[in-house]
Scaffold this motif. Structure first.
Motif: not given
Length: 261
Positions: A153, A155-159, A215, A219
């Motif tokens: 993951s 990003g919160e709003d990403e797959d 990114r 993570a």
């Protein structure tokens, strides 16, 4: 059309390259050696050969560029120099960059005026692989590597990311990397912190999200301090190209992309 322009547009080489080829007697027009680059030819009737191979003119051009850090991937920018600053004016007309690299990222960047070529490499549905070499502060153990390779993951709003591949992973300290790769060129650190963990390796992804490699590694607890793109699909960076140099793609390189349409 001028002979040198014809050869450049046919991806024989840059305008400068083909002028040299002509001077060296490597180009013939209708089976006659021509040494004048400015000769006007009829591209629809005349037979042009380079090293006795017939040159076909499509009007499409393809370039491989070794991007240095510090340049924006754009045609113009109000505050920064761009990758187009490296192109001769006659070679930059009508071309565009295929995808992009961050300002501080080095390596392979492609340019063309062929929309199909661009689509074959950048269309998300194609899942074209892109390989990067990275150096990052932090470390990667087996658990983190498995997470990066299976999907993570970012990003919160990403797959979560699609499966990736890590190879040649090397975990040492900053002092080791400073001795072997002069990492201080990219990130300086006080000698008292030379025992800080640093990791390098190759990460291959099949997506093109913004800042994706950085990114993904962030993570996993790593901060990228150097990033270089090595390949896109079957096209690998020509390591003989110095930073800021470009060359025309070969016919085989072009076909390796177009035949996958």
């Amino acid at each position: 059309m001028r002979l040198d322009k014809f050869l450049a547009e046919a991806s024989v080489g840059t305008r400068k390259d083909v002028r040299n080829y002509i001077k060296e007697g490597k180009v013939k027009v209708n089976d006659e050696v021509i040494i004048k680059a400015y000769l006007e030819i009829d591209e629809n009737k005349d037979v042009i050969t380079y090293l006795d191979d017939v040159v076909m003119h499509s009007g499409r051009v393809y370039y491989m560029f070794n991007k240095p850090a510090g340049y924006i991937t754009a045609r113009k920018d109000e505050f920064s120099k761009t990758v187009f600053d490296f192109f001769h004016e006659e070679n930059s007309e009508g071309i565009f960059h295929v995808g992009r690299l961050d300002k501080d990222t080095e390596g392979l960047l492609l340019f063309t005026n062929d929309g199909d070529f661009n689509n074959n490499l950048m269309c998300p549905e194609k899942h074209v692989k892109k390989r990067y070499f990275f150096i990052a502060l932090g470390f990667l153990d087996e658990t983190k590597i498995n997470l990066l390779e299976s999907g993570i993951s970012i990003g919160e709003d990403e797959d979560i990311t699609k499966p990736a591949k890590l190879d040649n992973v090397e975990c040492k300290d900053y002092g080791y990397f400073n001795e072997t790769t002069n990492v201080s060129k990219f990130y300086s650190m006080e000698p008292s912190r030379y025992d800080a963990p640093v990791v390098s390796g190759y990460l291959t992804i099949s997506e093109g999200r913004k800042h994706q490699v950085k990114r993904m590694l962030k993570a996993a607890g790593c901060y990228v301090i150097y990033l270089k793109r090595i390949s896109i699909g079957d096209l690998s960076l020509d390591e003989t190209l110095e930073m800021g140099q470009y060359r025309a793609l070969t016919e085989n390189e072009i076909n390796s992309v177009l035949r996958k349409s």
